[in-house]
Design a protein around this motif. Sequence first.
Motif, PDB file in Angstrom:
ATOM      1  N   LYS A  54     -20.840  19.272 -39.974  1.00  0.00           N
ATOM      2  CA  LYS A  54     -22.157  19.871 -39.797  1.00  0.00           C
ATOM      3  C   LYS A  54     -22.873  19.389 -38.534  1.00  0.00           C
ATOM      4  N   ALA A  55     -22.570  18.169 -38.115  1.00  0.00           N
ATOM      5  CA  ALA A  55     -23.313  17.571 -36.991  1.00  0.00           C
ATOM      6  C   ALA A  55     -22.874  18.134 -35.644  1.00  0.00           C
ATOM      7  N   HIS A  56     -23.791  18.133 -34.688  1.00  0.00           N
ATOM      8  CA  HIS A  56     -23.438  18.427 -33.297  1.00  0.00           C
ATOM      9  C   HIS A  56     -23.043  17.098 -32.666  1.00  0.00           C
ATOM     10  N   ILE A  57     -21.788  16.997 -32.258  1.00  0.00           N
ATOM     11  CA  ILE A  57     -21.283  15.731 -31.745  1.00  0.00           C
ATOM     12  C   ILE A  57     -21.326  15.736 -30.218  1.00  0.00           C
ATOM     13  N   VAL A  58     -22.106  14.812 -29.684  1.00  0.00           N
ATOM     14  CA  VAL A  58     -22.354  14.774 -28.241  1.00  0.00           C
ATOM     15  C   VAL A  58     -21.775  13.486 -27.675  1.00  0.00           C
ATOM     16  N   GLY A  59     -20.892  13.604 -26.706  1.00  0.00           N
ATOM     17  CA  GLY A  59     -20.333  12.422 -26.047  1.00  0.00           C
ATOM     18  C   GLY A  59     -21.104  12.115 -24.778  1.00  0.00           C
ATOM     19  N   ILE A  60     -21.404  10.845 -24.589  1.00  0.00           N
ATOM     20  CA  ILE A  60     -22.042  10.427 -23.338  1.00  0.00           C
ATOM     21  C   ILE A  60     -21.049   9.503 -22.649  1.00  0.00           C
ATOM     22  N   THR A  61     -20.578   9.911 -21.476  1.00  0.00           N
ATOM     23  CA  THR A  61     -19.579   9.088 -20.807  1.00  0.00           C
ATOM     24  C   THR A  61     -19.925   8.934 -19.332  1.00  0.00           C
ATOM     25  N   GLY A  62     -19.271   8.020 -18.663  1.00  0.00           N
ATOM     26  CA  GLY A  62     -19.568   7.761 -17.257  1.00  0.00           C
ATOM     27  C   GLY A  62     -19.229   6.328 -16.909  1.00  0.00           C
ATOM     28  N   GLY A 159     -13.440   4.744 -16.026  1.00  0.00           N
ATOM     29  CA  GLY A 159     -13.003   4.745 -14.644  1.00  0.00           C
ATOM     30  C   GLY A 159     -12.628   6.154 -14.254  1.00  0.00           C
ATOM     31  N   GLN A 160     -11.344   6.469 -14.279  1.00  0.00           N
ATOM     32  CA  GLN A 160     -10.936   7.794 -13.836  1.00  0.00           C
ATOM     33  C   GLN A 160     -10.186   8.593 -14.893  1.00  0.00           C
ATOM     34  N   SER A 161      -9.675   7.925 -15.918  1.00  0.00           N
ATOM     35  CA  SER A 161      -8.810   8.693 -16.816  1.00  0.00           C
ATOM     36  C   SER A 161      -9.076   8.478 -18.300  1.00  0.00           C
ATOM     37  N   GLU A 162     -10.235   7.920 -18.659  1.00  0.00           N
ATOM     38  CA  GLU A 162     -10.512   7.714 -20.078  1.00  0.00           C
ATOM     39  C   GLU A 162     -11.157   8.970 -20.647  1.00  0.00           C
ATOM     40  N   VAL A 163     -10.328   9.860 -21.162  1.00  0.00           N
ATOM     41  CA  VAL A 163     -10.823  11.186 -21.529  1.00  0.00           C
ATOM     42  C   VAL A 163     -10.756  11.471 -23.030  1.00  0.00           C
ATOM     43  N   ASP A 164     -10.589  10.417 -23.841  1.00  0.00           N
ATOM     44  CA  ASP A 164     -10.508  10.620 -25.297  1.00  0.00           C
ATOM     45  C   ASP A 164     -11.726  11.325 -25.872  1.00  0.00           C
ATOM     46  N   ILE A 165     -12.871  11.132 -25.245  1.00  0.00           N
ATOM     47  CA  ILE A 165     -14.113  11.667 -25.786  1.00  0.00           C
ATOM     48  C   ILE A 165     -14.033  13.184 -25.985  1.00  0.00           C
ATOM     49  N   VAL A 166     -13.253  13.840 -25.128  1.00  0.00           N
ATOM     50  CA  VAL A 166     -13.155  15.288 -25.205  1.00  0.00           C
ATOM     51  C   VAL A 166     -12.468  15.720 -26.499  1.00  0.00           C
ATOM     52  N   LYS A 167     -11.708  14.778 -27.106  1.00  0.00           N
ATOM     53  CA  LYS A 167     -11.002  15.113 -28.340  1.00  0.00           C
ATOM     54  C   LYS A 167     -11.881  14.960 -29.573  1.00  0.00           C
ATOM     55  N   VAL A 168     -13.047  14.351 -29.433  1.00  0.00           N
ATOM     56  CA  VAL A 168     -13.909  14.194 -30.616  1.00  0.00           C
ATOM     57  C   VAL A 168     -15.266  14.873 -30.482  1.00  0.00           C
ATOM     58  N   ILE A 187     -13.200  15.690  -6.725  1.00  0.00           N
ATOM     59  CA  ILE A 187     -12.177  16.720  -6.971  1.00  0.00           C
ATOM     60  C   ILE A 187     -10.919  16.138  -7.607  1.00  0.00           C
ATOM     61  N   LYS A 188     -10.950  14.827  -7.891  1.00  0.00           N
ATOM     62  CA  LYS A 188      -9.777  14.235  -8.538  1.00  0.00           C
ATOM     63  C   LYS A 188      -9.670  14.685  -9.994  1.00  0.00           C
ATOM     64  N   ALA A 189      -8.435  14.581 -10.506  1.00  0.00           N
ATOM     65  CA  ALA A 189      -8.223  14.937 -11.913  1.00  0.00           C
ATOM     66  C   ALA A 189      -8.747  13.820 -12.807  1.00  0.00           C
ATOM     67  N   GLY A 190      -8.986  14.151 -14.071  1.00  0.00           N
ATOM     68  CA  GLY A 190      -9.407  13.115 -15.022  1.00  0.00           C
ATOM     69  C   GLY A 190     -10.814  13.343 -15.498  1.00  0.00           C
ATOM     70  N   ILE A 191     -11.627  12.299 -15.435  1.00  0.00           N
ATOM     71  CA  ILE A 191     -12.931  12.390 -16.091  1.00  0.00           C
ATOM     72  C   ILE A 191     -13.819  13.484 -15.511  1.00  0.00           C
ATOM     73  N   MET A 192     -13.630  13.819 -14.224  1.00  0.00           N
ATOM     74  CA  MET A 192     -14.499  14.843 -13.650  1.00  0.00           C
ATOM     75  C   MET A 192     -14.236  16.220 -14.249  1.00  0.00           C
ATOM     76  N   GLU A 193     -13.104  16.346 -14.943  1.00  0.00           N
ATOM     77  CA  GLU A 193     -12.768  17.657 -15.517  1.00  0.00           C
ATOM     78  C   GLU A 193     -13.335  17.877 -16.909  1.00  0.00           C
ATOM     79  N   ILE A 194     -13.785  16.791 -17.561  1.00  0.00           N
ATOM     80  CA  ILE A 194     -14.126  16.925 -18.976  1.00  0.00           C
ATOM     81  C   ILE A 194     -15.608  17.134 -19.242  1.00  0.00           C
ATOM     82  N   GLY A 195     -16.431  17.067 -18.199  1.00  0.00           N
ATOM     83  CA  GLY A 195     -17.868  17.213 -18.430  1.00  0.00           C
ATOM     84  C   GLY A 195     -18.255  18.648 -18.766  1.00  0.00           C
ATOM     85  N   ASP A 196     -19.004  18.826 -19.861  1.00  0.00           N
ATOM     86  CA  ASP A 196     -19.594  20.131 -20.148  1.00  0.00           C
ATOM     87  C   ASP A 196     -20.955  20.226 -19.476  1.00  0.00           C
ATOM     88  N   ILE A 197     -21.531  19.046 -19.236  1.00  0.00           N
ATOM     89  CA  ILE A 197     -22.818  18.940 -18.553  1.00  0.00           C
ATOM     90  C   ILE A 197     -22.716  17.708 -17.654  1.00  0.00           C
TER      91      ILE A 197
END
Lengths: 323, 131
Positions: A54-62, A159-168, A187-197
């Motif tokens: 039911k909850a809106h799950i919001v990840g804050i990363t950086g 850092g650059q590749s901790e992208v687990d948050i996108v899975k939850v 423009i590098k791959a990894g965390i810059m690709e997972i942001g919705d905002i």
Amino acid sequence: MLMKWDGDLMPYSQLIEKMLAGDKRACARLISAVENDPDAAEKIMRQIHPYTGKAHIVGITGPPGAGKSTLTDKIVKKLIKEGKKVGVIAVDPTSPYSGGSILGDRIRMQDLALSPEVFIRSMGTRGHLGGLSKHTRNALKVLDAAGYDYIIIETVGVGQSEVDIVKVADTVVMVMVPGLGDDIQSIKAGIMEIGDIFAINKSDLFGADRTALEVNMMLDLNPDTDRRPPVVKVVAVKNEGIDDLIKEIKDHLSYLKESGKLEERRKNNIKEDLVELIEEELRKIVLTRTEDKNRLDDEVIEIYNKNKNAYEVRDDLMRRLSW
Amino acid sequence: MNRPIRVLIAKPGLDGHDRGAKVIARALRDAGMEVIYTGLRQTPEQIVAAAVQEDVDVVGMSLLSGAHNYLFPKVVELLREQGVNDVLILGGGIIPEEDIPGLKEAGIDEIFTPGTPISKMIEFIKNNLKR
């Protein structure tokens, strides 16, 4: 299955009842149980599953020091003013040497400790890479079942590749700050690709406009034209831009719902979860049925001495399993 | 126990000196514990709320301002009110010898004064956990 409670033992089902009725201590105990004991986690998850989703799950990363905790504090304050209940899971790193950790995210959220509508839990990564702990997913399910409208998961400083948050998370807010590198970083791959905002924090500092511009340029190169992640400038310590950020978070959920992507995203996450569970179980079966405990060590020696290779040992072990 | 001991390190009251608390937090981290540090100027209510939500095994309070005779027992009282009876409660800082018996009577399990070796405190925690 019983759990210690005020010196007595209480069945999990009773603890779950308390948690569902809003008891924070029961909620905290259940999170400890799922964090520490895989058998307990299984029993609890089986029981609370119907109450989740039911909850809106919001990840804050950086990156570390970007202001994730401060931003979380400000977002939560606004949400509770709207009458929402908010759960927070804040993850900090565990030492690979001692197994200990300093969990310091609460420092930025001191005023929230006493809000009846807020529950904050700190977690160490306990050896898990990827920006979360292995148990974060189950802990957030406990909070979801407990009826929190929003659950904010603050990752470790990434850092650059901790992208687990996108899975939850349903919505990932990527917090950026000025001064961390040139436009190649964006423009590098990894965390810059997972942001919705994208939230550009400390945007009162020199270089913030440039950082925002670089992120915007990177986003303009995305082939996916369905939705372009917005870039929001904020100054968390001064409480500036938080309303805009919250609006974007809500808009993102509406977008997910209307486009059918919420269902798609959550189904993907369930599938990953399921595959992981199956892998763990298979691993247990294979290793416990490898009758002689020294067998694996013996095989390792064989492989080391070049008498066998790892693939033939695998096939051999698998053949010995009777299904 | 195959889980890390969870410790809340708190600075109650109006006291801006947290070097000691940070040294302790760091030492407990190096002893393999999960240390939740909540920062300066906490009310007893905030400390207890954090202890409940974080489900800690130990609450350690550091205080140098002289208000320990009020603030330490208040935290114990609020924990008991919440039904929390299985948390080890420790105090540290500039605490006069003559205040220690009264604090222990009020439910503080141990007081560590300046000069205590950190190893002694770690031993105490490991040997006196209530769950």
